[in-house]
Design a protein around this motif. Structure first.
Motif: not given
Ligand code: SF4
Lengths: 196, 456
Positions: A9, A11-12, A15
């Motif tokens: 989560l 990492a997302l 982005r």
């Protein structure tokens, strides 16, 4: 495990994908002048059969004829107007050996010849795939044009299983030649109520 | 090995290569016919692309929403950072219950993770139940196509395999008979399985349900008999609402095989009474790909296989040439994202014809992404020195119009003088290429002549 969840989560969240709106569900979606005719045509293209039945009183007779034709001695029916032959327990494995299962569809979809059936907690789920032959009872008035109209009528607020079934089980995995009856039902007949 | 080297072995069998090409083109033709029955096809493709772009832009939120709703329905949701973590989760679910017999329906994700060999190493029997996957499993090779796993094989070869493995008559190669033999063999496996593993085509954030599509009904059999259902999915598979399914399902089967819908399109909301449902959400490079704007649209892929069927390179080189779990145009974008060094030849296995982009139901700009990959690989110096020098030379010449004119004039006369097959000796992809008949005059020369005549 919790670490995996947090890491993915995070990492997302980092982005930089551009925000994009959901386009909504409004059409212009396909509609047909004669839904029943298109439903029949597409069901047959999916290797299913469609048999009109005048009214509920004729269902038992129609099922008996199909059972005879398919040499099915054990019949498992989830439709009130049709009696089962040979009892089945709640064990999903016990459906093995059922020659013919009779199910009721909530919906039919003209564009693809599919019927929507749910387990409704009435029988083990294996009843959709384990019997040799399937009969599905569908009211002609319950046929919608396409999948958008179908989903508009479905609700998934509870635990359960539902399936769009279009024709019998099939495969073309050997040289692209179509073979009916890969694992599941070898035939699927829709009894169309109120269209005779 | 590079794609070109592998492809050489595939085309060496001329009859098979032609059959493969034609069989896939036939599937493409069926897709076209199915598409023509839907007047709003192009609108659907745009919708699908928009829904996916939206879902990916808020992927974290939708995953959390899916998890909450699935949990409410009684499912257990697991998260895995990579293939290894995924495999360990699945194995421990089986071990905790003392289960050793597993039936599995098609899942490209478990293929990507190498789940089968992993479980087998740990003493679990995994039986692939999709007919095509069963065939390649018995041959101990990977599927060659994401929708048609055994499309690289002829029926006679499957007949020989089934004779050895399933006891069909020697010389029997009728698809009906072979399918029936597989059905009989697998019935027993279904009935005695302790767990069923499936892939996931779509996970619905709003409802917490998952949708699995098959034609054979093997996912339904594999989940309705055993007490444990493990569904494995990449994190990009989540869509916001149930109504979105209408858009994707209208596109998926038509694009894949030319059917209007898959035979069994099954919606699982929570476990069935007396059974368990576990969903494993796998990242394995997807969040990293989402962070690369040039390539993130490839996460919208719904694995229909249309870009493989239409690709002139895939049709003529076969799926195994790609050495990846997902082959063809989409695989050539996904694979270098995970390992650019190893898969550097894949973006070159493309003629940039754009046919993949034309058929993709979610409007991924596949050939543009393949071209972008070449740029990335060139900057990483992964394209090989020969190619780099040739490109540098071309750039030098093209930037200097007078030099270009002189070089081009020389090339035209040289090309007329030399045998047309010469270029094939350069090796690589030029092996099977021939020089076209060169024009006598360049455009500039023609223009100059006409102008001169006009004036005179
Ligand atoms: S990239 Fe598009 S065409 Fe190719 S498999 Fe995915 S969805 Fe289908």
């Amino acid at each position: 495990m919790a670490a995996a969840r947090e890491e993915i989560l995070a990492a997302l969240a980092k982005r930089t994908m551009a925000p994009a709106e959901h386009p909504g569900s409004e059409g212009p979606w396909q509609s047909f002048r004669d839904r029943v005719a298109i439903f029949r045509e597409r069901l047959e293209a999916a290797a299913g059969e469609c048999v009109p039945v005048a009214d509920e009183g004729r269902l038992a007779e129609a099922v008996a004829a199909i059972a005879r034709e398919r040499s099915a001695s054990r019949v498992l029916s989830l439709v009130a107007a049709v009696r089962s032959i040979g009892a089945a327990s709640r064990d999903p494995h016990d459906v093995d050996g059922v020659g013919l299962a009779v199910l009721e569809a909530q919906l039919g979809v003209a564009e693809n010849g599919a019927v929507w059936i749910t387990d409704g907690g009435l029988a083990p789920r294996s009843v959709f795939s384990l019997p040799e032959h399937l009969v599905v009872v569908l009211r002609a008035g319950a046929i919608v044009d396409q999948m958008h109209d179908a989903y508009a009528r479905l609700s998934f607020s509870e635990r359960g299983f539902g399936c769009f079934l279009s024709g019998p089980s099939k495969t073309a995995d050997i040289e692209q030649s179509l073979v009916i009856g890969a694992h599941g039902a070898r035939t699927l007949t829709v009894l169309l109520l109120g269209d005779a | 090995m590079t794609h070109a080297e592998n492809a050489r072995a595939f085309v060496a069998d001329d009859v098979r290569a032609h059959w493969h090409d034609e069989a896939l083109w036939f599937v493409r033709a069926k897709r076209d016919a199915a598409m023509r029955t839907v007047p709003e096809w192009e609108i659907l493709r745009t919708r699908a692309a928009e829904i996916k772009a939206h879902a990916l832009s808020r992927l974290g939120d939708y995953l959390v929403e899916f998890e909450a709703n699935a949990t409410k329905l009684g499912a257990v949701v697991h998260w895995a950072r990579d293939a290894d973590e995924h495999n360990r989760i699945v194995l421990s679910l089986l071990r905790e219950r003392g289960f050793r017999r597993v039936v599995k329906s098609k899942s490209m994700l478990t293929e990507e993770c190498g789940l089968n060999p992993y479980l087998e190493r740990h003493g679990i029997e995994v039986v692939d139940t999709d007919l095509g996957e069963r065939i390649v499993q018995l041959r101990r090779e990977p599927p060659s196509h994401i929708v048609l796993p055994a499309i690289h094989l002829r029926k006679e070869e499957i007949g020989v395999l089934f004779h050895a493995e399933l006891g069909t008559a020697a010389g029997e190669s009728d698809p009906k008979v072979l399918t029936e033999a597989a059905r009989r063999g697998l019935r027993g496996k279904f009935l005695e399985a302790e767990a069923g593993i499936t892939g996931v085509n779509f996970a619905i954030a709003e409802t917490g349900g998952i949708v699995v599509c098959t034609n054979e009904g093997n996912a339904d059999l594999g989940t309705s008999l055993p007490r444990l259902h493990v569904a494995c999915m990449g994190i990009e598979k989540v869509i916001p609402r149930a109504a979105d399914l209408a858009v994707f399902l209208r596109l998926l089967a038509r694009s894949a095989t030319g059917q209007h819908l898959t035979t069994y399109t099954s919606h699982f909301h929570g476990p069935r009474p007396g059974a368990e449902l576990h969903v494993v959400l796998v990242d394995d490079g997807r969040s990293a790909l989402a962070a690369r704007p040039a390539f993130s649209p490839s996460l919208s892929c719904i694995r229909c296989g249309a870009c493989l069927n239409t690709c002139p390179v895939f049709r003529r080189s076969g799926g195994h040439s790609y050495e990846t779990s997902v082959a063809g145009p989409i695989g050539s974008i996904l694979a270098p994202a995970r390992d650019p060094e190893r898969h550097r030849s894949l973006p070159l296995a493309c003629s940039l014809c754009g046919s993949c982009t034309d058929v993709c139901p979610v409007r991924i700009d596949l050939h543009h992404q393949l071209l972008s990959w070449r740029g990335v690989l060139a900057r990483k110096r992964l394209l090989g020195d020969g190619k780099r020098r040739a490109m540098q030379l071309a750039a030098f010449v093209l930037a200097r119009p007078r030099l270009y004119e002189r070089v081009a004039r020389f090339a035209r006369s040289a090309a007329r003088a030399l045998p047309s097959g010469l270029v094939g000796r350069l090796g690589g992809v030029s092996k099977d290429r021939r020089l076209p008949e060169p024009p006598r005059e360049s455009f500039r020369e023609q223009l100059a002549r006409r102008r001169a005549r006009g004036r005179g």
